[in-house]
Design a protein around this motif. Structure first.
Motif, PDB file in Angstrom:
ATOM      1  N   SER A   1       6.773   7.580  -7.231  1.00  0.00           N
ATOM      2  CA  SER A   1       4.781   7.906  -7.988  1.00  0.00           C
ATOM      3  C   SER A   1       3.721   6.769  -7.584  1.00  0.00           C
ATOM      4  CB  SER A   1       5.273   7.604  -9.702  1.00  0.00           C
ATOM      5  OG  SER A   1       5.837   6.383 -10.020  1.00  0.00           O
ATOM      6  N   GLY A   2       2.941   6.893  -8.226  1.00  0.00           N
ATOM      7  CA  GLY A   2       1.078   6.241  -7.717  1.00  0.00           C
ATOM      8  C   GLY A   2       0.896   5.136  -9.293  1.00  0.00           C
ATOM      9  N   GLY A   3       0.814   4.806  -7.845  1.00  0.00           N
ATOM     10  CA  GLY A   3       0.673   2.741  -8.828  1.00  0.00           C
ATOM     11  C   GLY A   3      -0.360   2.615  -9.587  1.00  0.00           C
ATOM     12  N   GLY A   4      -1.314   3.787 -10.239  1.00  0.00           N
ATOM     13  CA  GLY A   4      -2.813   3.773 -10.586  1.00  0.00           C
ATOM     14  C   GLY A   4      -3.960   3.332  -9.857  1.00  0.00           C
ATOM     15  N   GLY A   5      -3.468   3.980  -8.955  1.00  0.00           N
ATOM     16  CA  GLY A   5      -5.122   3.495  -7.729  1.00  0.00           C
ATOM     17  C   GLY A   5      -5.882   4.306  -7.828  1.00  0.00           C
ATOM     18  N   SER A   6      -7.167   4.079  -7.414  1.00  0.00           N
ATOM     19  CA  SER A   6      -7.953   5.285  -7.572  1.00  0.00           C
ATOM     20  C   SER A   6      -9.025   5.690  -6.553  1.00  0.00           C
ATOM     21  CB  SER A   6      -9.302   4.465  -8.106  1.00  0.00           C
ATOM     22  OG  SER A   6      -8.504   4.186 -10.085  1.00  0.00           O
ATOM     23  N   PHE A   7      -9.550   6.954  -6.645  1.00  0.00           N
ATOM     24  CA  PHE A   7     -10.563   7.217  -4.936  1.00  0.00           C
ATOM     25  C   PHE A   7     -11.918   7.202  -5.324  1.00  0.00           C
ATOM     26  CE2 PHE A   7      -6.175   7.342  -4.536  1.00  0.00           C
ATOM     27  CZ  PHE A   7      -5.952   7.440  -3.033  1.00  0.00           C
TER      28      PHE A   7
ATOM     29  N   SER B   1       0.904  -1.241  -0.093  1.00  0.00           N
ATOM     30  CA  SER B   1       0.163   0.057   0.242  1.00  0.00           C
ATOM     31  C   SER B   1       1.270   0.987   0.173  1.00  0.00           C
ATOM     32  CB  SER B   1      -0.683  -0.268   1.537  1.00  0.00           C
ATOM     33  OG  SER B   1      -1.479   1.384   0.973  1.00  0.00           O
ATOM     34  N   GLN B   2       0.426   2.108  -0.526  1.00  0.00           N
ATOM     35  CA  GLN B   2       1.226   3.292  -0.815  1.00  0.00           C
ATOM     36  C   GLN B   2       0.558   4.831  -0.335  1.00  0.00           C
ATOM     37  OE1 GLN B   2       1.025   4.232  -4.825  1.00  0.00           O
ATOM     38  NE2 GLN B   2       3.025   3.511  -4.965  1.00  0.00           N
ATOM     39  N   ILE B   3       1.317   5.657   0.598  1.00  0.00           N
ATOM     40  CA  ILE B   3       0.496   6.651   1.688  1.00  0.00           C
ATOM     41  C   ILE B   3       1.949   7.474   1.228  1.00  0.00           C
ATOM     42  CG2 ILE B   3      -0.054   7.402   4.043  1.00  0.00           C
ATOM     43  CD1 ILE B   3       0.143   4.555   5.207  1.00  0.00           C
ATOM     44  N   ALA B   4       0.838   9.047   1.216  1.00  0.00           N
ATOM     45  CA  ALA B   4       1.547  10.159   0.620  1.00  0.00           C
ATOM     46  C   ALA B   4       0.695  10.977   1.611  1.00  0.00           C
ATOM     47  CB  ALA B   4       1.348  10.641  -0.505  1.00  0.00           C
ATOM     48  N   VAL B   5       1.831  12.791   1.947  1.00  0.00           N
ATOM     49  CA  VAL B   5       1.761  13.873   2.568  1.00  0.00           C
ATOM     50  C   VAL B   5       2.308  14.741   1.626  1.00  0.00           C
ATOM     51  CG1 VAL B   5       1.952  14.915   4.589  1.00  0.00           C
ATOM     52  CG2 VAL B   5       2.130  12.385   5.188  1.00  0.00           C
ATOM     53  N   LEU B   6       1.118  15.452   1.824  1.00  0.00           N
ATOM     54  CA  LEU B   6       0.955  17.204   1.484  1.00  0.00           C
ATOM     55  C   LEU B   6       0.735  17.540   2.119  1.00  0.00           C
ATOM     56  CD1 LEU B   6       0.769  18.491  -1.532  1.00  0.00           C
ATOM     57  CD2 LEU B   6      -1.729  18.174  -1.846  1.00  0.00           C
ATOM     58  N   ILE B   7       1.456  18.694   2.503  1.00  0.00           N
ATOM     59  CA  ILE B   7       0.736  20.257   3.311  1.00  0.00           C
ATOM     60  C   ILE B   7       1.030  21.111   2.041  1.00  0.00           C
ATOM     61  CG2 ILE B   7       1.749  21.226   5.593  1.00  0.00           C
ATOM     62  CD1 ILE B   7       3.624  18.948   6.291  1.00  0.00           C
ATOM     63  N   VAL B   8      -0.194  22.303   2.017  1.00  0.00           N
ATOM     64  CA  VAL B   8      -0.459  23.347   1.597  1.00  0.00           C
ATOM     65  C   VAL B   8      -0.495  23.825   2.049  1.00  0.00           C
ATOM     66  CG1 VAL B   8      -0.739  21.784  -0.728  1.00  0.00           C
ATOM     67  CG2 VAL B   8      -2.099  22.578   1.387  1.00  0.00           C
ATOM     68  N   PRO B   9       0.110  25.665   1.606  1.00  0.00           N
ATOM     69  CA  PRO B   9      -0.715  27.051   2.507  1.00  0.00           C
ATOM     70  C   PRO B   9      -2.243  26.797   2.419  1.00  0.00           C
ATOM     71  CG  PRO B   9       0.738  26.981   1.233  1.00  0.00           C
ATOM     72  CD  PRO B   9       0.396  26.236   0.805  1.00  0.00           C
TER      73      PRO B   9
ATOM     74  N   TRP C   1      -2.238  12.246  -8.358  1.00  0.00           N
ATOM     75  CA  TRP C   1      -1.110  10.984  -7.981  1.00  0.00           C
ATOM     76  C   TRP C   1      -1.076   9.787  -8.542  1.00  0.00           C
ATOM     77  CZ3 TRP C   1       0.857  13.841  -2.572  1.00  0.00           C
ATOM     78  CH2 TRP C   1       1.543  15.261  -3.205  1.00  0.00           C
ATOM     79  N   LYS C   2      -2.791   9.665  -7.929  1.00  0.00           N
ATOM     80  CA  LYS C   2      -3.249   7.910  -8.189  1.00  0.00           C
ATOM     81  C   LYS C   2      -1.918   7.236  -7.329  1.00  0.00           C
ATOM     82  CE  LYS C   2      -4.539   8.664 -13.325  1.00  0.00           C
ATOM     83  NZ  LYS C   2      -5.787   8.463 -13.114  1.00  0.00           N
ATOM     84  N   ILE C   3      -2.045   7.519  -6.256  1.00  0.00           N
ATOM     85  CA  ILE C   3      -1.564   6.321  -5.063  1.00  0.00           C
ATOM     86  C   ILE C   3      -2.336   5.741  -4.841  1.00  0.00           C
ATOM     87  CG2 ILE C   3      -0.634   7.023  -2.737  1.00  0.00           C
ATOM     88  CD1 ILE C   3       0.443   8.656  -4.567  1.00  0.00           C
ATOM     89  N   GLY C   4      -1.436   4.043  -4.650  1.00  0.00           N
ATOM     90  CA  GLY C   4      -1.941   3.355  -4.643  1.00  0.00           C
ATOM     91  C   GLY C   4      -1.732   2.369  -6.228  1.00  0.00           C
TER      92      GLY C   4
END
Length: 298
Positions: free
Chosen positions: A283-289, A63-71, A89-92
């Motif tokens: 890179s993301g693995g092509g996962g869907s949300f 499994s893939q987990i990503a963290v994003l911090i934006v203003p 990003w297509k994480i997962g």
């Protein structure tokens, strides 16, 4: 409508147009690593440690987990922005859809856990909300953003660990160039250094073949990828054969007729380069949300 009324409407429209300029949506940040911080909130050591933890988790669980911090995500809500990020990003993994993204909009004081389809049974909306309310936001309120993100990610990992998912593929991803760099470096030195021993004993062609075969066998045993083992073995053969050929015809190499090497000195060498963790390799693995997850604020 009289002329004077039309003029008044036209003037009012111009005033509104200048007073309320159209706001463009925030651009989706480039996926440069498992942790993308556009605010400078996390220290370099925080980013490196968190990235390594997420890399190890992906290697073990898949499994893939990503963290994003934006203003900010304005003018969008964090839910609208997060799903756009997830779709870009297509994480997962593809068709497993086992990705999750922790998005923090620091200036807005909002955050969200976006969950892929394949994790919605474990990382439910209720569970995601509890992680936000009980673990992350208390530390955010105390100003400990690094601790809140780290502890939140740890809890997400523990929850996902309880979900039965397909085991990670044993093959090495060619997209992770930083994972393959040590393999090619070892291949280079083994082909020239160790390979020289076999070429001196068995001749240029047979010695290079034996060297390539040994390198391929070791690669397969260590990394478990037959395709990569063949590719690295062929590379080892070519490097050794060509290097030996060039040294045989180059002036001043000290190569004797019997095929042995003299102790003559040679110039040149390899300098050690540096690389940053995750930089350009994730890179993301092509996962869907599908919008699963939860949001919160502090």
């Amino acid at each position: 409508m009289t002329l004077s009324v039309r003029r008044a409407v036209f003037v009012a429209t111009l005033v509104l147009a200048f007073a309320l300029p159209a706001s463009a949506d925030v651009a989706i940040p480039e996926l440069t690593g498992r942790v993308v911080d556009q605010t400078g909130t996390l220290s370099i050591s925080n980013v490196a440690a968190l990235s390594q933890r997420l890399r190890d988790f992906e290697t073990r669980k898949g499994s893939q987990i990503a963290v994003l911090i934006v203003p900010t995500t304005q003018p969008e809500t964090i839910e609208q922005f997060s799903i756009r990020v997830a779709e870009a990003w297509k994480i997962g993994r593809k068709k497993v859809d086992d990705g999750a993204i922790l998005v923090v909009a620091k200036n807005d004081r909002h955050l969200r856990i976006e969950v892929g389809y394949g994790l919605e049974g474990a990382l439910t909306d209720v569970t995601s909300r509890r992680i936000i309310d009980e673990i992350i936001t208390p530390k955010f309120r105390a100003g400990d953003f690094g601790g809140g993100i780290s502890d939140g990610v740890d809890r997400m990992i523990r929850v996902i660990d309880g979900e039965p998912l397909p085991v990670p593929s044993p093959t090495v991803s060619f997209g992770h160039l930083d994972d393959l760099a040590p393999v090619f470096i070892v291949t280079l030195f083994a082909s020239i250094g160790v390979g020289g021993f076999f070429r001196a004993m068995l001749g240029r062609l047979l010695g290079s073949l034996v060297t390539g075969g040994i390198i391929a066998g070791l690669t397969w045993l260590i990394l478990g990828s037959f395709a990569l083992a063949i590719a690295v073995g062929v590379l080892g053969f070519v490097i050794g054969f060509v290097a030996d050929l060039f040294s045989a015809i180059a002036p001043g190499t000290g190569r004797s007729r019997g095929g042995s090497w003299s102790s003559g000195s040679s110039s040149g060498g390899w300098s050690s380069g540096s690389s940053s963790s995750d930089s350009g390799s994730f890179s993301g693995g092509g996962g869907s949300f599908g919008g699963g997850g939860a949001s919160g604020s502090w």
